[in-house]
Structures are given as structure tokens and as C-alpha cells.
Design an enzyme around this catalytic site. Structure first.
Site, PDB file in Angstrom:
ATOM      1  N   ASP A  15       0.819  -1.217   0.000  1.00 20.34           N
ATOM      2  CA  ASP A  15       0.000   0.000   0.000  1.00 20.34           C
ATOM      3  C   ASP A  15       0.849   1.262   0.000  1.00 20.34           C
ATOM      4  O   ASP A  15       0.336   2.354  -0.203  1.00 20.34           O
ATOM      5  CB  ASP A  15      -0.859   0.026   1.268  1.00 20.34           C
ATOM      6  CG  ASP A  15      -2.191  -0.665   1.071  1.00 20.34           C
ATOM      7  OD1 ASP A  15      -2.679  -0.701  -0.064  1.00 20.34           O
ATOM      8  OD2 ASP A  15      -2.746  -1.162   2.067  1.00 20.34           O
TER       9      ASP A  15
HETATM   10  C1  GLC Z   1      -0.524   2.556   5.792  1.00 17.80           C
HETATM   11  C2  GLC Z   1       0.290   1.413   6.332  1.00 17.80           C
HETATM   12  C3  GLC Z   1       0.085   0.171   5.534  1.00 17.80           C
HETATM   13  C4  GLC Z   1      -1.384  -0.072   5.389  1.00 17.80           C
HETATM   14  C5  GLC Z   1      -2.113   1.164   4.843  1.00 17.80           C
HETATM   15  C6  GLC Z   1      -3.586   0.913   4.795  1.00 17.80           C
HETATM   16  O1  GLC Z   1      -0.120   2.875   4.519  1.00 17.80           O
HETATM   17  O2  GLC Z   1       1.657   1.696   6.348  1.00 17.80           O
HETATM   18  O3  GLC Z   1       0.722  -0.909   6.168  1.00 17.80           O
HETATM   19  O4  GLC Z   1      -1.571  -1.110   4.489  1.00 17.80           O
HETATM   20  O5  GLC Z   1      -1.860   2.243   5.686  1.00 17.80           O
HETATM   21  O6  GLC Z   1      -4.272   1.937   4.187  1.00 17.80           O
HETATM   22  C1  GLC Z   2      -1.321  -3.744   5.462  1.00 22.54           C
HETATM   23  C2  GLC Z   2      -2.570  -3.824   4.638  1.00 22.54           C
HETATM   24  C3  GLC Z   2      -2.410  -4.752   3.471  1.00 22.54           C
HETATM   25  C4  GLC Z   2      -1.169  -4.425   2.719  1.00 22.54           C
HETATM   26  C5  GLC Z   2       0.044  -4.376   3.629  1.00 22.54           C
HETATM   27  C6  GLC Z   2       1.291  -3.911   2.917  1.00 22.54           C
HETATM   28  O1  GLC Z   2      -1.138  -4.956   6.121  1.00 22.54           O
HETATM   29  O2  GLC Z   2      -3.669  -4.215   5.403  1.00 22.54           O
HETATM   30  O3  GLC Z   2      -3.519  -4.676   2.618  1.00 22.54           O
HETATM   31  O4  GLC Z   2      -1.010  -5.375   1.720  1.00 22.54           O
HETATM   32  O5  GLC Z   2      -0.195  -3.486   4.686  1.00 22.54           O
HETATM   33  O6  GLC Z   2       1.237  -2.552   2.611  1.00 22.54           O
END
Ligand code: GLC
Ligand code: GLC
Length: 844
Positions: A505
């Protein structure tokens, strides 16, 4: 400090320091915490259906019905000091000594004697002794009910009688947890309660649009009660020192606005050696709109249904029976997969805690923990599909429902809302769509469901797009559109366009966010026609192969299909041709010489390449491409795994990339916003470690696979709890990487895809007991020094008793089923109604 070693046979890692705060009681399936001041609150979940609670080892936490944001029963204050304040608190007062304390340590924090918290499967027991008075509370949610029970047992170990006052209760949340913690100008005036027959009813907003209320009561005749927080606490006091408890007398206050609470005061005289039990109940009740009031034209809650429920559970015998029921339920869920391997951490995680955590991630997605506020994200499309991998065998009917709900938030393009709200089941517009990996996870989720259950009927279920009535197609077409979504969005190299982000993300290649507070994911400043993801390419290959298999299998008459096998084969061939094409593209444009590239950015430059100054190699593509079987035959996979070991592996797990980004890169986004070593910037993101683990099994390297598995196994890290800090019985999302000053420290425990993926990796790939369309496949890739292991697996109504023995150092399998040798490594589904099958697999 003592020196500690991992028990796992093939582990060379040794921890240089260590300290524990409890121990595993595997017989009872509990983790027993023996000192209350754990490094962080160590929590458990109550409830596994619709009514849920979070409870810490000091009784902190809160409760909600279905949706942690919109239907919050009790209040919790975020980011407080101490961390877990707000909970299910009991106070005990010695009326002669005029002294009071909390048996759960918080909130009064007296120096307790014999403190113990037992977190078990859907329940927690918190008990302690103080000056000869023992108080032990068992908290749980009965199956099929929207309420929680607290059974408090008080025992007088003194040599004389004691006069005690027990205060127990909760602070109510005014339902919408977000609004509750912000909209005070309104909320301080709307709180309403009723008190009738010693039951406290919380009915804020019931007079208008709500059809639900909460109640709190106990099995003992109360000496008094309070429903107004400030009356109970007294001005300028906190929960550590309530005026009513200090006085030993409640105010019988009725809340008009401000902060409604429910506290009951019970007086007890305990003889020397005597024990007594008090049952407290906190419950949630809905009434149909035309039945809300009794009498109908009044403003008084209709309590008919609630009263019957209350009467039932105030009986300690009924409460005990409900607890026994819950215990049996968990026995039956966990008994579906049981293993007996040479490694106790593997056994403990597979047989108990990892499966248990998979239930929590299935229920909560990423909504409510001590790190997820419950007011933020709903259920994630990609997250929930992946969670199925570790859950589908436990309650397939709920997995089925989840799949259909998820698919209904898919868009006609095949794309998907990134998240949806569990109460409304609608896509979340704030976050929207265009995370280009999302649709493929649906294919993987459905494949896992089909392999587990053989329920082919799900593919024919009519499912709408974006929840629009009239737009329904069979679920199967959703899968086709998922696959097509990527083909419609290929970039300059023929690789999938990344959109807002892929699995990571925080790799935001189209976002270019330069203003504080701007969302990294939803601010899209670039057209998105250039940045490509090699991760999605690998995912596409796996999803495409799964889709091809589904297409062929579904045509079989034995699977309820048309029998038009030739047609199905030719459709499947098309998918496989696209997969082949993508693999060639990866080989040509996604390979850096020693490892897989990660992406191309908006300028068409490489991400995750030797050419980069930082972020030269990423775990996601090494893991996912190898697990998807990309590069298995031409040596790319083996090379990528070697590079992973060389550049990314640490003794605490495999970091996300190297070198970490030392500064913010506008064109890479959130990934470079984190200080080096944390989260997606070179943290050990435990979610993707199992991809590498599976990759290692695919190249036949059981030693390496199991070594990586053990590095992040929470039970194997128990002895360094002072460093790890999170619960030793569940996975955390992240462990700080080698660039971090706190390397080895875990954060964000419980709600993470790590749970399902590790469960999947250990059970299906290392132990190799794998579900397939034809039957149960037995293909272990275990450490060389394992002499074997045993397992039982219930699969499609049959119990398989599996014995694996090592005769040579390799992974080749010779299979005997009920004494007869069988070709290949798949145990065929019995056709003669046998319910028990004995399987022996010899590894040579
Ligand atoms: C932030 C976190 C990531 C998560 C995302 C969800 O970017 O670092 O881990 O997946 O929020 O929106
Ligand atoms: C968080 C989010 C997941 C994402 C991950 C890596 O765990 O929930 O959707 O893939 O971060 O960013």
C-alpha cells in the site's frame, strides 16, 4: 539475563538476551501471563460470531456488535497513558480496612499477590490475590448470543470473615465510536438510561432512530448503582480512584447526558475459606421498529426479550454450560488440523494459536485491535480474500458468505473497492478503487474455498457488481473479469499497471504527495499509464493458473458441470497462454540479473534494481514470483531466493527491501516516509515472509523454508519477549528491521495477513498437507533432520491419519493409503463411504 536457544532443529540463530512474562499451557490451549506489566497490553478476543470484545491482560478493552465503529457498546480512550485504560473493571473493597484494589491490576495498580491472566480460545480468565482475598474473573461470549459474561469468583483465604464490596461495570460508548470521541457539544446532552429490576439499560438515541440498546446487570442483589460517570468517579478523579469505591457506597445516580456508565455495587460477607460467585452480564439487544416501546405509545424500552436472556445467563449453571459449549466448539474447530512434529513451536502454532488468530483476522479484517482503532478501515478486499487461506477449513459456510459479499463490491470493470463496511456491506467511497492487485485475490480466495469444500455451486451464485440490483452474473464471471482487469491495464513493457498501489500500500508510484496530511493512496497526481508492477505480474500468473484449473474442473459432470470439457479446455488454454506471455515479459523486463525487479516508476525507471541507489532489492517479487512458480525451470527462482537470503534475511525475519530509503522520494510515496527499518521501509513485514518460505519449498529447500518460518514464529520468540514486546502467541504485522535502532521489536499484533499466510505456508507447503481438487495431496518439504511427523486432517467429511517418515534426504513421496500403495502424492477421495483413512508417506 539468560542465554536462550530456539528449540527448532535446524535453527542456527541464538538469541543473545531474553525474558518471558508468562508461559504456554498447551493442554488447556492457553497463554498464561504471570505478571501484569507486560511490555505492551497483551490482548485476546471475546466472541467469534457477531458480538465481539477485546480484552487485555489487565481487563482493558471494549465491546461492539458487528461493527467496531458504528455499534460500539463500551468506551475506550485511544493512545492513552497507560495504553489500555477503559475496560471491564472490577474493584474489590475491604470494608473493614477501607482499602480497595483491582484484581486485574489496572486501573488501581496495587502490588498484587499471585496475579495470573489466562488467555484462551474465546475467553480470558484474570485472577489475583490481595491480602488473602482472591478474585478471579472468567470473561467470555456464549455462542449464539449477543452478550458477554463475567463470572467473578471471590474466595476468602483469611482466617477470619471479611466484609467486602464489589464494584463492577463499564462506561458506555454512545454507539458511533468516531462521533463519540469528537462531537461533545451534542453528546454531552443525549445520554439516557433506564434502571429497572436491578438492570441498567443504556438507551442513548433509542428515542429516535436506533433500534438497539445495551444492558448491564449481575446475579447478586446490588446495594447500589451508578449510571453517571462523574457521580461514580467524583470530580477530578480517574478510574484508579473512584469516589464511590473509596466511600464504599454508590450514588444511585441516573445519567442525563454527560457520560452514562453502568456500575453495580454488591456487598458480600465471606466467612474464612468461603467462596462466592457473582455473574455480571453486558448485553446488546435489538427490537423491531414497531416493538421498541412497552407500552407502545411510551418512551420506555420494551425489555421482553432482553429479560428472558438475562434470566437465563444470570444462573451460574447456565453460564458454565455456555462456557463448556464454547470450549467444545473450539475443540472441534482446532481438531480439523492437528500435527505432531519434532518442533514444539510448530505444533503449538498450528494446533492452537495460528488457527485461532486466523479466526480473529477473518472476523475483524484490519478493523479492531490495539493498533487498529476500529474507527478506521472496514474490511479490505485483498486482506479478506487472503484471510480465507487460513480460515476456510474452519467454518466453510462463513467463508462462502464472505466470498459472495466481497464479490458484490466488485466493479463491472473487474476492479474492486479497496474496502467495505461490514455492517452495510457497501464499498467504501473514501478509499475507492484502482489498487490494481485487488481483483486477483478474489480468484485465490475462491480457489482455496473450492479446493477445501468441493462446493462447485458457489460459482453459479448470482452476484451483483457494486451491489447494484440487476447487475448480477454468476460468481464465475467475476473471476473472469478479475483476470481480464489486468489484461485491460498493461503498461509500456506489457507489465500490469500498478494503479494506486499493489499489495504494498505504500509503494505509491502515481501519487507524488507533497502536502502534509494528504493521503498517500488516494491522492493520485499522475495518469497512471506508465508505472508498472512486477508483483502484480507474479500474482497474475498464479491467479491465471488457478482460474484455468477452476475452468476445467467446473466443467466436469461430477462437479455439477456441463461436461463440455473440450470447450473448457480451450478456455483454460487461453488463460494459460496469457500466463505464459506474462512469464516471458517478466523474464524480459522484470529480471535484474540476480533477482526480480519490483516495479517501473512513473518515469519508466526501475524500482528494486542494482541500478537504484536505495531500494535495490524487494522481497515481494522474490517471494511471490517463486511461490507462483515463475522461473522455476530456468534457475531464476533459485537465484532470486539466494539473493533474498544474502541481502534481505536477518535473524528476526526477512526485511522488505534493501537498502532502506534514507530520505523521502516524492515519486515512490509512503514507503519512503517511514524511518529506515520500520513498516514498509525495510521493516520485517511478516505478511510476505511466508511467500519466500513457500518459494523455498518450491525449490525443495526444506531446511531454509523451516528456518525462515521459525525466525518469525511468535512462540519461538517467546524467550525474547522483552525485545519482541508484542504477544508471544500471535503474529504481528511487523518486526523492526536491521536498519532500525530497535531491530527485533514487533508492532501491530493480531490483525495481519501474516496469520493466514504462515498457516498456509506451514500446513500446506512445509508439512505439505495440501488441499486439491482431486483429494488431499501429501508433499512435505521438511528439514532434512526431521525423522518424520504425524498429522490428522479432516477434509470433505473424512479424517486422514497421516504418518510421514523420512527414509532418505529428499522430498520424493511414496504413498500408502490404507495399506495399499498409491501412485503420485494425492490421496484420492474415498468413493466407498470410508470416514477414516490411514495415510503413510515415505520421503526418499
Ligand atoms: C498505511 C500502512 C500500511 C497499510 C495502509 C492501509 O499505509 O503503512 O501498512 O496497508 O496504511 O491503508
Ligand atoms: C497492510 C494492509 C495490506 C497491505 C500491507 C502492505 O497490512 O492491510 O492490505 O497489503 O499493509 O502494505
Amino acid at each position: 539475563m539468560q542465554a536462550h536457544g530456539l528449540a527448532g532443529a535446524s535453527i542456527s540463530v541464538r538469541w543473545e538476551h531474553g525474558m518471558k512474562f508468562g508461559y504456554f499451557d498447551d493442554q488447556k490451549r492457553e497463554y498464561v501471563i504471570t505478571q501484569p506489566d507486560t511490555p505492551l497490553p497483551w490482548i485476546n478476543y471475546l466472541g467469534c460470531e457477531a458480538y465481539f470484545g477485546i480484552i487485555s491482560n489487565t481487563a482493558g478493552g471494549y465491546s461492539f456488535y458487528r461493527d467496531a465503529r458504528l455499534r460500539r457498546l463500551t468506551r475506550y480512550r485511544y493512545n492513552n497513558a497507560p495504553f489500555d485504560l477503559g475496560g471491564r473493571y472490577i474493584y474489590v473493597r475491604d470494608n473493614d480496612a477501607k482499602e480497595f484494589w483491582s484484581p486485574s491490576w489496572q486501573p488501581t495498580r496495587h502490588q498484587l499477590e499471585k496475579y495470573e491472566c489466562r488467555h484462551g480460545m474465546g475467553y480470558s480468565i484474570i485472577g489475583s490475590e490481595y491480602k488473602g482475598i482472591e478474585a478471579r474473573t472468567r470473561y467470555f461470549v456464549p455462542l449464539g448470543e449477543n452478550l458477554e459474561i463475567w463470572q467473578v469468583t471471590l474466595t476468602n483465604h483469611r482466617h477470619h470473615a471479611s466484609s467486602l464490596s464489589i464494584f463492577g461495570g463499564v462506561e458506555f460508548c454512545l454507539w458511533d465510536a468516531q462521533d463519540d470521541s469528537t462531537n461533545f457539544q451534542r453528546n454531552f446532552s443525549i445520554g439516557q438510561v433506564e434502571v429497572e429490576d436491578d438492570v441498567i439499560y443504556h438507551k442513548t438515541e433509542y428515542r429516535e432512530r436506533r433500534d438497539h440498546f445495551a444492558y448491564f446487570t449481575s446475579s447478586a442483589k446490588p446495594a447500589g448503582f451508578d449510571t453517571q460517570r462523574d457521580k461514580f468517579l467524583g470530580p477530578y478523579r480517574g478510574w484508579d480512584n473512584p469516589a464511590a469505591v473509596e466511600r464504599g457506597e454508590s450514588g444511585n445516580s441516573i445519567a442525563y447526558g454527560w457520560a452514562p456508565i453502568a456500575y453495580q455495587h454488591i456487598k458480600l460477607n465471606l466467612k474464612a475459606g468461603e467462596s462466592q460467585q457473582i455473574v455480571f452480564i453486558l448485553g446488546y439487544q435489538e427490537n423491531a421498529n414497531d416493538q421498541k416501546f412497552d407500552p407502545p405509545n411510551s418512551q420506555t424500552i420494551n425489555k421482553k426479550v432482553a429479560k428472558a436472556t438475562i434470566a437465563k445467563y444470570l444462573s451460574p449453571a447456565n453460564a458454565d454450560a455456555a462456557f463448556e459449549n464454547l470450549r467444545q466448539y473450539w475443540d472441534s474447530l482446532l481438531n480439523i488440523v492437528q500435527v505432531d512434529t519434532p518442533d514444539e513451536h510448530t505444533n503449538r502454532m498450528v494446533n492452537i494459536w495460528n488457527a485461532y488468530q486466523c479466526m480473529a483476522t477473518f472476523n475483524m479484517s484490519r478493523s479492531a485491535s490495539f493498533y487498529e482503532s476500529g474507527i478506521g478501515r472496514g474490511l479490505g478486499f485483498r486482506d479478506s480474500n487472503q484471510d480465507l487461506l487460513g480460515f476456510v477449513h474452519m467454518v466453510p459456510s462463513r467463508a462462502r458468505e464472505r466470498i459472495l459479499d466481497l464479490a458484490a463490491t466488485q466493479l463491472p470493470s473487474g476492479g474492486a473497492y479497496h474496502q467495505y463496511q461490514p455492517l452495510t456491506k457497501r464499498g467504501n467511497n473514501d478509499v475507492g478503487s484502482n489498487f490494481n492487485d485487488d481483483p486477483h485475490w478474489l480468484i485465490l480466495g475462491v480457489a482455496a474455498y473450492l479446493k477445501e469444500t468441493g462446493d462447485w455451486s458457489i460459482l453459479g451464485e448470482p452476484v451483483p457488481y457494486d451491489n447494484q440490483p440487476g447487475s448480477e452474473t454468476p460468481l464465475y464471471e467475476h473471476l473472469q473479469r478479475s483476470f481480464q482487469y489486468t489484461l485491460d491495464r498493461l503498461g509500456p513493457h506489457g507489465l500490469p499497471l500498478i494503479g494506486r498501489a499493489d499489495w504494498n500500500d505504500c509503494l505509491n508510484l502515481n501519487c507524488f504527495s507533497d502536502t502534509p496530511g494528504q493521503s498517500f493512496q488516494t491522492t493520485t497526481n499522475k495518469e497512471g499509464k506508465v508505472a508498472e508492477s512486477i508483483f502484480i505480474a507474479g500474482l497474475f500468473c498464479l491467479a491465471g493458473r488457478e482460474l484455468a484449473d477452476i475452468t476445467v474442473q467446473k466443467a466436469c459432470p461430477t462437479h455439477g458441470g456441463t461436461g463440455k470439457c473440450a470447450e473448457a479446455e480451450s478456455e483454460a488454454k487461453k488463460y494459460l497462454a496469457e500466463v505464459k506471455k506474462m512469464e516471458d515479459t517478466i523474464r524480459k523486463h522484470g529480471w535484474d540479473g540476480e533477482w526480480f525487479l519490483r516495479a517501473y516508476d512513473d518515469f519508466g525507471n526501475k524500482v528494486g534494481s542494482k541500478e537504484c541507489e536505495e531500494g535495490k532489492i524487494f522481497i515481494e517479487t522474490q517471494g511471490f514470483c517463486t511461490l507462483a512458480g515463475v522461473g522455476l525451470n530456468d534457475g531464476m527462482a533459485a537465484k532470486a531466493l539466494q539473493a533474498t537470503k544474502k541481502h534481505l534475511a536477518t535473524k528476526h525475519g526477512i526485511v522488505l527491501q534493501q537498502p532502506a530509503y534514507s530520505k523521502y522520494y516524492l515519486h515512490l510515496g509512503e514507503i519512503s516516509s517511514y524511518p529506515p527499518g520500520y513498516k514498509e521501509n525495510a521493516g520485517i513485514f511478516c505478511h510476505n515472509n511466508p511467500w519466500v518460505i513457500i518459494g523455498e519449498t518450491r525449490v525443495g529447500n526444506g531446511d531454509q523454508a523451516f528456518d525462515y518460518y521459525s525466525r518469525i514464529n511468535p512462540s519461538a520468540r517467546e524467550e525474547i519477549s522483552d525485545l519482541h514486546r508484542c504477544e508471544p502467541y500471535v503474529y504481528a504485522q511487523m518486526i523492526a528491521g536491521k536498519d532500525a535502532p530497535t531491530h527485533g521489536e514487533a508492532k501491530n499484533s493480531w490483525l495481519t495477513g501474516t496469520a493466514a499466510w504462515n498457516y498456509f505456508a506451514i500446513t500446506q507447503w512445509i508439512l505439505g498437507i495440501r488441499t486439491s481438487y482431486e483429494g488431499l495431496q501429501i508433499a512435505p518439504v521438511v528439514p532434512k533432520n526431521w525423522k518424520g511427523f504425524k498429522a490428522t486432517r479432516k477434509f470433505r467429511g473424512v479424517t486422514y491419519n497421516i504418518q510421514v517418515e523420512r527414509a532418505g534426504a529428499g522430498n520424493a513421496v511414496a504413498l500408502t493409503v490404507d495399506g495399499k500403495s498409491v501412485k503420485g502424492d494425492v490421496v484420492p477421495l474415498p468413493t466407498d463411504g470410508r470416514k477414516q483413512v490411514a495415510v503413510k508417506a515415505v520421503l526418499t
